[in-house]
Design an enzyme around this catalytic site. Sequence first.
Site, PDB file in Angstrom:
ATOM      1  N   THR A  28       0.777  -1.346   0.139  1.00  0.00           N
ATOM      2  CA  THR A  28       0.179   0.084   0.039  1.00  0.00           C
ATOM      3  C   THR A  28       0.786   1.240  -0.177  1.00  0.00           C
ATOM      4  O   THR A  28       2.054   1.256   0.224  1.00  0.00           O
ATOM      5  CB  THR A  28      -0.974  -0.100   1.171  1.00  0.00           C
ATOM      6  OG1 THR A  28      -0.283   0.030   2.416  1.00  0.00           O
ATOM      7  CG2 THR A  28      -1.998  -1.183   1.233  1.00  0.00           C
ATOM      8  N   ASP A  29       0.165   2.281  -0.529  1.00  0.00           N
ATOM      9  CA  ASP A  29       0.975   3.602  -0.300  1.00  0.00           C
ATOM     10  C   ASP A  29       0.525   4.461   0.755  1.00  0.00           C
ATOM     11  O   ASP A  29      -0.337   4.194   1.656  1.00  0.00           O
ATOM     12  CB  ASP A  29       0.599   4.378  -1.909  1.00  0.00           C
ATOM     13  CG  ASP A  29      -0.730   4.713  -2.203  1.00  0.00           C
ATOM     14  OD1 ASP A  29      -1.491   4.801  -1.085  1.00  0.00           O
ATOM     15  OD2 ASP A  29      -1.098   4.673  -3.277  1.00  0.00           O
ATOM     16  N   GLN A  30       1.022   5.567   0.803  1.00  0.00           N
ATOM     17  CA  GLN A  30       0.721   6.647   1.911  1.00  0.00           C
ATOM     18  C   GLN A  30      -0.801   6.980   2.068  1.00  0.00           C
ATOM     19  O   GLN A  30      -1.090   7.324   3.050  1.00  0.00           O
ATOM     20  CB  GLN A  30       1.535   7.943   1.635  1.00  0.00           C
ATOM     21  CG  GLN A  30       1.472   8.675   2.806  1.00  0.00           C
ATOM     22  CD  GLN A  30       2.577  10.067   2.526  1.00  0.00           C
ATOM     23  OE1 GLN A  30       2.678  10.291   1.605  1.00  0.00           O
ATOM     24  NE2 GLN A  30       3.112  10.503   3.675  1.00  0.00           N
TER      25      GLN A  30
ATOM     26  N   VAL B 192      -4.006   2.726  -0.182  1.00  0.00           N
ATOM     27  CA  VAL B 192      -4.450   1.950  -1.069  1.00  0.00           C
ATOM     28  C   VAL B 192      -3.479   1.109  -1.455  1.00  0.00           C
ATOM     29  O   VAL B 192      -2.229   1.664  -1.582  1.00  0.00           O
ATOM     30  CB  VAL B 192      -5.315   2.671  -2.072  1.00  0.00           C
ATOM     31  CG1 VAL B 192      -6.551   3.337  -1.410  1.00  0.00           C
ATOM     32  CG2 VAL B 192      -4.491   3.580  -2.922  1.00  0.00           C
TER      33      VAL B 192
END
Length: 138
Positions: free
Chosen positions: A15-17, A20
Amino acid sequence: MLVSKKDIEVRYAETDQMGVVYHANYLVWMEVGRTKLIQDLGFSYADMEKEGIISPVLDIKITYKKPVRYGETVTIHTWIEEYNGIKSIYGYEIFTEKGELSVQATSTHVCVKRDTFRPVKVKNLFPDWHEAYEKAKK
């Protein structure tokens, strides 16, 4: 047409910041789907590589429709969209655990000799693969 299915649990590292799945991770999942499809057909990509043949990506098309988050499980559907004995186009749909479409994609590959990158005819080198792809394609 054969459609292979593979479940993947989303890991936190994917996931990213924003919380998601980072867009590039879908490409990794597509590879997992391709590998599963090849296994479902009774073959192993590693065996092809032992023969000095590799299958680089020529093109990727991907459309992101719905985000996926950590802790969810996705299901990758993979099939052979097109095949002509040299080039293969794989189709993908990645669904959320609620059955919602998250990603639609295709990837185009060609089999080449590892040392020269010259294309080879699958029909000549791997007739069993060729026959299986012909039967399984869309």
